[in-house]
Design a protein around this motif. Structure first.
Motif, PDB file in Angstrom:
ATOM      1  N   ARG A 475     113.471  67.432 -59.694  1.00  0.00           N
ATOM      2  CA  ARG A 475     112.790  66.366 -58.946  1.00  0.00           C
ATOM      3  C   ARG A 475     111.647  65.746 -59.746  1.00  0.00           C
ATOM      4  N   LEU A 476     111.429  66.231 -60.969  1.00  0.00           N
ATOM      5  CA  LEU A 476     110.329  65.716 -61.787  1.00  0.00           C
ATOM      6  C   LEU A 476     110.593  64.265 -62.182  1.00  0.00           C
ATOM      7  N   SER A 479     106.296  59.908 -60.905  1.00  0.00           N
ATOM      8  CA  SER A 479     105.303  60.008 -59.837  1.00  0.00           C
ATOM      9  C   SER A 479     104.452  61.265 -59.964  1.00  0.00           C
ATOM     10  N   GLN A 480     104.883  62.218 -60.814  1.00  0.00           N
ATOM     11  CA  GLN A 480     104.114  63.445 -61.006  1.00  0.00           C
ATOM     12  C   GLN A 480     102.834  63.176 -61.806  1.00  0.00           C
ATOM     13  N   GLU A 482      99.291  61.709 -62.547  1.00  0.00           N
ATOM     14  CA  GLU A 482      98.149  61.315 -61.727  1.00  0.00           C
ATOM     15  C   GLU A 482      97.741  59.884 -62.072  1.00  0.00           C
ATOM     16  N   VAL A 728     105.809  71.139 -60.019  1.00  0.00           N
ATOM     17  CA  VAL A 728     106.584  70.144 -59.274  1.00  0.00           C
ATOM     18  C   VAL A 728     106.690  70.526 -57.808  1.00  0.00           C
ATOM     19  N   HIS A 731     103.545  69.851 -55.964  1.00  0.00           N
ATOM     20  CA  HIS A 731     103.074  68.463 -56.151  1.00  0.00           C
ATOM     21  C   HIS A 731     101.708  68.418 -56.842  1.00  0.00           C
ATOM     22  N   LYS A 733      99.499  67.119 -59.529  1.00  0.00           N
ATOM     23  CA  LYS A 733      99.538  65.939 -60.382  1.00  0.00           C
ATOM     24  C   LYS A 733      99.113  66.280 -61.814  1.00  0.00           C
TER      25      LYS A 733
END
Length: 855
Positions: A475-476, A479-480, A482, A728, A731, A733
């Motif tokens: 899922r990385l 959006s990971q 910051e 991940v 979540h 960042k």
């Protein structure tokens, strides 16, 4: 020693070279330590100089050739000012506003006496600017609007004349052309008032309970020195005035603006570093005492480590490294070098104490300790150094400086430990080592028993965890990263710090105080850029991010002769009867426009200084810069919006560049933030790949490619996979500071696995119990001290440091688990399989043996 074909070669014992090396160190220990002390004095001196130049500004993180850094340097060379310190008063209630005004006036009087190299201007309101605009109001109207006024007045005059002469064809008195200028008045009232909420010509609003004073710094600089001096003097003078309580009970004072941000973030760094240093020293000292139960071990381990730390900073400050100042990335490296570098001393001392508790004399124990720990610790030190060193190959300056200091620190920690610890041990150990062996109740003993009892179950659990981590990593995505820079500031800034007071200031003024600047090379280029920005703003292409655009044409009226001619015509046409026909509520405004406006052109020298702030260049030019004032909003802190905003400005600059000339350069803090995000996106994966490749290359170089080497590398990859899965999954960042934890984890992950595997091989490669009980315990202590170093950042006020500490601690935990539990369990399960295979083959072997004949 090397791993054999199957990674299980038997130990050969200390070589004559190792014995000679230890004997040399013991024989010349006094001379060696004298040299070390001299080097320590040099290193301490250079380290103090480096830490004295601690800066929190973002530009230090970027390469010098980055567009935003080049533009900012150019802005400093061309322009003074554009940085502010705002003193904000919360009056508590509207009735306290007069008291707030008196306090700010008294403080402003003192600030105006500051040296000109510190303060350029002080303002408590815009009354002077408003008075100037009213005095020259006609010249600030557009020529078309003056023509519209003239046309309406002439139409009314003609109607009046026709009525008087009887030539009018319309007898209706209501048919008179109206003298209504409300549309024009509204247009300029909105421009003058802007989006702010100020009242009475001062920076205040009674309903908001807010009043403020603006102090404009002389130079545009992100350096801590001038900012700290200005901030300190203002606070001191406010205290000498008695503070807000002397003027009215219940009032509060806060500070905002660029100067306040610089001081707040730097003071947070200094505070965090001081607290981190104290926590690291106290808890590392306690951990060493608890593990070794011999206070002299602490005395032996820490001095070489301290020397390695100061030498790392000292050498890095010299050519070719030239790290002469620290930034938000490198400021906490001292704690990290101590936390990671101490691992070498721990492994060496652990093996030494183990042999001494078996009754071995000092020198033979030292020989065995040096021989037993040298391969693993050297590999670990080189791997850690490679992990740090990978950052040197990136363009991100914050990464590169981190790589120089960290890489040197890891090598120096190994060298200092193996050169300085043996003679120091000889002097300190006078037969006082506690003879007690490792406690049967120690954590490592319980872990060894668990691995011995349930190796396959542990391997299955670890495999399942790895599978979940791999699925989570899927899922990385981007959006990971910051993108909200508001999350990287001081922890309390949005409740009591600059973030809180800055929002109140932005709401009151209605604009972002410090603009973006497009630095052009001639007036035509500037006008084209300004026109394009305004057009795109009006078309909504900037969203709501642009509040206003300013050039010299906006503060120095254009076409003044033409406007003055129109003004004279309006005056001549405005007969007493027409004046009497004006609505009463508009008569004062029109009379001020006609009677109080100056009848001569305005020169640049006539303008209030605030009108040309940011436009007036040191060489006398006024027409080469466009100032873009952003609208205060959350978008100013968010990466995608920032990138779009800055990218659009750069695109406009490129499109309007004259043939053969360079585009205007976009300067400001927002372009710096945008380039930081782009730099991390580019250099982050590069640094991680290089670090991983470097670590694997060092392991293969020192131990050759064997089964055991492969197991070490797999242990590293599993630990890193678990770390990524946690990041991940929860979540967390990734930002420009905590990203460094990933390449560092590569070095840490392989270090622990190498030390455990080395001891396993030295013990014959058949039983993991001793490797886990002895070396595993030392590795756990190494990890504990490193975790202490990282965990000290979890109490940091700076959120970026906190996030680095969090990711680094998670990396430590995952790599320690794979090295001390997963890897030994894997080795034990393979040993069980070999035993079972031999047992299955045993009956067949017996049947093939010749039976003795009966007699």
């Amino acid at each position: 020693m090397s791993f054999g074909r199957r990674g299980t070669s038997l130990p050969e014992g200390p070589s004559p070279r190792t014995r000679a090396w230890v004997a040399f160190l013991l024989r010349h220990g006094a001379i060696i330590w004298a040299i070390a002390i001299a080097l320590g004095v040099f290193g301490t001196w250079r380290t103090v100089l480096v830490y004295a130049h601690l800066r929190s500004d973002l530009e230090l993180l970027l390469p010098r050739q980055t567009p935003s850094v080049i533009a900012l340097d150019e802005l400093r060379e061309r322009v003074s000012g554009l940085q502010y310190l705002s003193v904000i008063v919360d009056t508590g209630k509207p009735e306290n506003m007069p008291a707030a005004e008196r306090m700010l006036d008294d403080l402003a009087a003192r600030v105006r006496t500051y040296p000109p190299d510190l303060v350029r201007a002080v303002r408590v309101g815009d009354a002077e600017e408003r008075a100037f605009l009213e005095k020259h109001a006609a010249l600030y109207l557009e020529e078309s609007d003056l023509q519209a006024i003239l046309d309406r007045v002439q139409a009314r005059r003609d109607w009046e004349v026709s009525k008087e002469t009887g030539t009018s064809l319309d007898d209706d008195p209501n048919a008179a052309p109206p003298l209504d200028f409300s549309d024009i008045e509204k247009k300029y009232d909105e421009r003058t008032r802007g989006k702010g909420k100020t009242e009475n010509g001062r920076f205040e609003n009674a309903e908001m309970h807010t009043a403020l004073m603006l102090v404009e710094a002389t130079s545009y600089s992100s350096a801590q020195g001038k900012s700290a001096e200005l901030f300190k003097r203002v606070k001191h003078d406010l205290a000498e005035l008695g503070g807000p309580d002397k003027y009215a009970p219940g009032m509060r004072v806060g500070y905002a603006g660029d100067v306040a941000i610089t001081v707040e973030e730097t003071s947070a760094l200094v505070s965090d570093l001081s607290l981190s240093a104290v926590l690291v020293l106290v808890f590392v000292f306690g951990s060493l005492l608890y593990y070794f139960r011999w206070w002299r071990a602490v005395v032996i381990i820490l001095p070489p480590l301290g020397l390695a730390t100061v030498l790392a900073f000292g050498i890095a400050s010299l050519p070719p490294f030239n790290v002469t100042e620290l930034n938000s990335n490198t400021a906490f490296l001292g704690s990290i070098i101590v936390g990671n570098g101490i691992n070498v001393g721990i492994m060496l001392m652990s093996r030494y104490v183990e042999e001494r508790r078996r009754g071995m004399p000092v020198e033979p124990a030292l020989v065995l300790a040096v021989w037993g720990t040298r391969p693993g610790t050297l590999t670990a030190a080189l791997a850690a150094s490679a992990s740090y060193g990978s950052l040197i190959l990136t363009q991100f300056r914050g990464f590169r400086q981190f790589g120089y200091i960290g890489g040197l620190g890891m090598i120096l920690a190994w060298v200092c430990a193996f050169v300085l610890m043996p003679p120091l041990t000889r002097w300190v150990d006078r037969g006082t080592v506690d003879p007690r062996p490792l406690s049967r109740d120690s954590f490592s003993v319980h872990v060894a028993r668990l691995i011995k009892a349930r190796p396959r179950a542990i391997v299955l659990i670890c495999a399942a965890v790895t599978a979940v981590a791999v699925a989570t990593i899927g899922r990385l995505d981007d959006s990971q990263l910051e993108r909200d820079f508001a999350q990287l500031r001081r922890r309390d800034t949005w409740t009591v710090g600059e973030g809180y007071w800055g929002r109140r200031m932005d709401t009151l003024l209605g604009t972002y105080l410090t603009p973006m600047a497009l630095l052009g090379d001639d007036g035509d280029q500037t006008r084209k850029n300004a026109a394009s920005i305004r057009a795109d703003r009006d078309d909504g292409r900037f969203g709501d991010m642009v509040n206003s655009v300013r050039t010299i044409d906006d503060v120095l009226p254009q076409h003044q002769p033409e406007k003055l001619a129109l003004l004279e015509q309006i005056k001549d046409t405005m007969t007493p009867r027409i004046r009497a026909s004006l609505p009463e509520d508009k008569k004062t405004t029109i009379e001020r426009l006609l009677d109080e406006s100056e009848d001569h052109p305005i020169a640049v020298e006539d303008l209030p200084p605030t009108f040309t702030t940011g436009l007036r260049e040191r060489d006398g030019h006024y027409d080469r810069i466009v100032l873009v004032y952003p609208t205060p909003s959350k978008e100013l802190w968010e990466g995608p919006a920032l990138a779009s905003f800055v990218g659009h400005l750069r695109q406009i600059a490129a499109e309007n560049a004259p043939p053969g000339m360079r585009p205007a350069r976009v300067a400001g803090s927002l372009s710096l933030s945008t380039d930081i995000i782009a730099c991390i996106r580019r250099d982050g994966p590069k640094a991680s790949f290089i670090a991983l490749a470097g670590v694997m290359a060092i392991v293969l170089l020192l131990f050759r490619f064997t089964v055991a080497t492969a197991r070490v590398i797999v242990s590293l990859l599993v630990g890193v996979t678990w770390l990524l899965g946690l990041v991940v999954g929860f979540h967390i960042k990734i930002n420009f500071i905590n990203f460094i934890a990933f390449p560092i984890t590569f070095g840490i992950g392989v270090e622990y696995a190498v030390n455990v595997m080395t001891r396993f091989i030295q013990d014959g490669g058949r039983d993991t119990s001793q490797a886990v009980r002895a070396t595993g315990g030392a590795v756990a202590l190494c990890s504990a001290t490193t975790i202490i170093g990282y965990s000290s950042l979890l109490v940091a006020e700076n959120r970026a440091l906190f996030m680095f500490g969090l990711v680094a601690v998670l990396g430590e935990i995952t790599c320690l688990t794979t090295a001390v539990i997963a890897l030994p369990a894997w080795l034990e399960s393979h040993a069980l399989r070999d035993v079972e295979e031999r047992r299955r083959d045993l009956p067949a072997l017996r049947e093939d043996e010749p039976r003795p004949s009966s007699r």
